[in-house]
Design a protein around this motif. Structure first.
Motif, PDB file in Angstrom:
ATOM      1  N   PRO A  15       6.543   7.115 -10.364  1.00 38.21           N
ATOM      2  CA  PRO A  15       7.245   6.722  -9.131  1.00 38.21           C
ATOM      3  C   PRO A  15       6.800   5.391  -8.535  1.00 38.21           C
ATOM      4  O   PRO A  15       7.643   4.642  -8.039  1.00 38.21           O
ATOM      5  N   LEU A  16       5.500   5.092  -8.576  1.00 43.54           N
ATOM      6  CA  LEU A  16       5.066   3.817  -8.008  1.00 43.54           C
ATOM      7  C   LEU A  16       5.617   2.642  -8.801  1.00 43.54           C
ATOM      8  O   LEU A  16       5.938   1.594  -8.231  1.00 43.54           O
ATOM      9  N   GLN A  17       5.748   2.814 -10.104  1.00 45.21           N
ATOM     10  CA  GLN A  17       6.324   1.742 -10.918  1.00 45.21           C
ATOM     11  C   GLN A  17       7.822   1.625 -10.678  1.00 45.21           C
ATOM     12  O   GLN A  17       8.345   0.521 -10.512  1.00 45.21           O
TER      13      GLN A  17
ATOM     14  N   LEU B 296       9.505   2.384  -8.132  1.00 46.03           N
ATOM     15  CA  LEU B 296       9.816   1.949  -6.769  1.00 46.03           C
ATOM     16  C   LEU B 296      10.235   0.483  -6.720  1.00 46.03           C
ATOM     17  O   LEU B 296      10.993   0.069  -5.831  1.00 46.03           O
ATOM     18  N   VAL B 297       9.783  -0.296  -7.684  1.00 46.44           N
ATOM     19  CA  VAL B 297      10.140  -1.714  -7.717  1.00 46.44           C
ATOM     20  C   VAL B 297      11.650  -1.906  -7.864  1.00 46.44           C
ATOM     21  O   VAL B 297      12.204  -2.911  -7.380  1.00 46.44           O
ATOM     22  N   VAL B 298      12.333  -0.949  -8.518  1.00 44.01           N
ATOM     23  CA  VAL B 298      13.768  -1.095  -8.764  1.00 44.01           C
ATOM     24  C   VAL B 298      14.570  -0.977  -7.467  1.00 44.01           C
ATOM     25  O   VAL B 298      15.289  -1.917  -7.087  1.00 44.01           O
ATOM     26  N   PRO B 299      14.495   0.150  -6.727  1.00 40.50           N
ATOM     27  CA  PRO B 299      15.274   0.216  -5.478  1.00 40.50           C
ATOM     28  C   PRO B 299      14.793  -0.752  -4.422  1.00 40.50           C
ATOM     29  O   PRO B 299      15.596  -1.220  -3.605  1.00 40.50           O
ATOM     30  N   PHE B 300      13.505  -1.080  -4.425  1.00 34.35           N
ATOM     31  CA  PHE B 300      12.986  -2.025  -3.429  1.00 34.35           C
ATOM     32  C   PHE B 300      13.684  -3.376  -3.566  1.00 34.35           C
ATOM     33  O   PHE B 300      14.201  -3.926  -2.584  1.00 34.35           O
TER      34      PHE B 300
ATOM     35  N   SER C  37       6.194  -4.343 -12.091  1.00 42.21           N
ATOM     36  CA  SER C  37       5.904  -2.934 -11.825  1.00 42.21           C
ATOM     37  C   SER C  37       4.606  -2.459 -12.463  1.00 42.21           C
ATOM     38  O   SER C  37       4.010  -1.483 -11.997  1.00 42.21           O
ATOM     39  N   GLY C  38       4.158  -3.125 -13.527  1.00 42.16           N
ATOM     40  CA  GLY C  38       2.945  -2.707 -14.208  1.00 42.16           C
ATOM     41  C   GLY C  38       1.700  -3.444 -13.772  1.00 42.16           C
ATOM     42  O   GLY C  38       0.624  -3.225 -14.346  1.00 42.16           O
ATOM     43  N   THR C  39       1.823  -4.296 -12.765  1.00 38.10           N
ATOM     44  CA  THR C  39       0.676  -5.096 -12.338  1.00 38.10           C
ATOM     45  C   THR C  39      -0.114  -4.395 -11.230  1.00 38.10           C
ATOM     46  O   THR C  39       0.451  -3.635 -10.434  1.00 38.10           O
TER      47      THR C  39
ATOM     48  N   PHE D 169       0.595  -2.736  -3.549  1.00 37.09           N
ATOM     49  CA  PHE D 169       1.642  -2.851  -2.539  1.00 37.09           C
ATOM     50  C   PHE D 169       2.428  -1.548  -2.425  1.00 37.09           C
ATOM     51  O   PHE D 169       2.720  -1.085  -1.313  1.00 37.09           O
ATOM     52  N   ALA D 170       2.771  -0.938  -3.557  1.00 36.82           N
ATOM     53  CA  ALA D 170       3.536   0.305  -3.547  1.00 36.82           C
ATOM     54  C   ALA D 170       2.741   1.432  -2.888  1.00 36.82           C
ATOM     55  O   ALA D 170       3.281   2.235  -2.125  1.00 36.82           O
TER      56      ALA D 170
END
Length: 245
Positions: free
Chosen positions: A124-126, A128-132, A231-233, A239-240
């Motif tokens: 989910p944390l990764q 999250l970058v998509v909808p954000f 997303s993988g950093t 931040f997430a």
């Protein structure tokens, strides 16, 4: 095709943008038919795959209204009801603002779940970058459309690209096995296909792409692999974590 400015070319243009609006609404309907639009017909599927939180049904209503309004606005232009089109435009701007707030909040709620996003096999944390960034780009494109509302050719293209930018969530839920197996690269790739008719229309009617088609399309397309890289950093994960905490 008629020459620019003729009745025939104007009618063709109105038909094209109306058709695009209808196609985008159909894509959203297909993605969320079983868990939103027609959920009464799919109780078992909705029980296992539908979001349990009320916020998503509120957000779904605002998104559905957005695409309905996109079709209505295109038809108003076709009917030469520019006065009503402009009046509804301000309602659309307010709706867009509400969608951004609800979309961000919904993404955070989904990322907080133990299982993460529904039917998305990505941490989910990764993901999250998509909808954000969907919401960030949507806000940017709608803002540009409003700022250029006196330039109809730019305005309608920004609105169309803004509506394409938030298609990914619906496309990810299309009821086809190959979609789910493809993951985010597949979701993004199919989303980008909706840019091709606009590019083809520009080439057919203008002999070259409109600057908005180029700039908006490039921003959307290039953001997608950049999101996957980000997303993988550790930076994004920190931040997430802060965002959902």
């Amino acid at each position: 095709m008629g020459t620019p400015g003729t009745t025939h070319s104007r009618q063709s243009e109105r038909s094209f943008f109306t058709g695009m609006a209808v196609a985008l609404f159909a894509a959203v309907f297909l993605g969320f038919a079983r868990t939103y639009f027609l959920r009464a017909l799919f109780p078992a599927f909705t029980a296992h795959h539908g979001a349990p939180e009320t916020i998503f049904y509120v957000h779904g209503t605002t998104v559905a209204l957005w695409y309905v309004l996109l079709v209505v606005q295109a038809r108003l232009v076709a009917a030469r009801r520019i006065d009503l089109h402009r009046t509804l435009g301000w309602a659309g701007a307010a709706l867009a603002g509400l969608m951004i707030v609800l979309g961000m909040h919904g993404a955070i709620v989904a990322a907080r779940r133990p299982g993460g996003f529904m039917d998305i096999p990505v941490p989910p944390l990764q993901f999250l970058v998509v909808p954000f960034f969907d919401m960030v780009l949507f806000a940017l494109f709608v803002g540009l459309a409003i700022s250029q509302r006196k330039n109809p050719q730019a305005h309608k293209r920004w609105m169309l690209i803004a509506s394409i930018a938030i298609l990914t969530a619906a496309i990810a839920r299309w009821p086809f096995g190959f979609m789910a197996n493809g993951g985010p690269p597949m979701f993004f790739g199919v989303t980008d296909l909706f840019l091709l008719p606009l590019l083809a229309w520009d080439l057919y009617t203008r002999r070259r792409p409109h600057v908005v088609t180029v700039v908006g399309g490039l921003l959307l397309v290039t953001s997608q692999p950049l999101r996957l890289i980000l997303s993988g950093t550790p930076l994004w994960n920190r931040f997430a974590e802060w965002l959902i905490g």
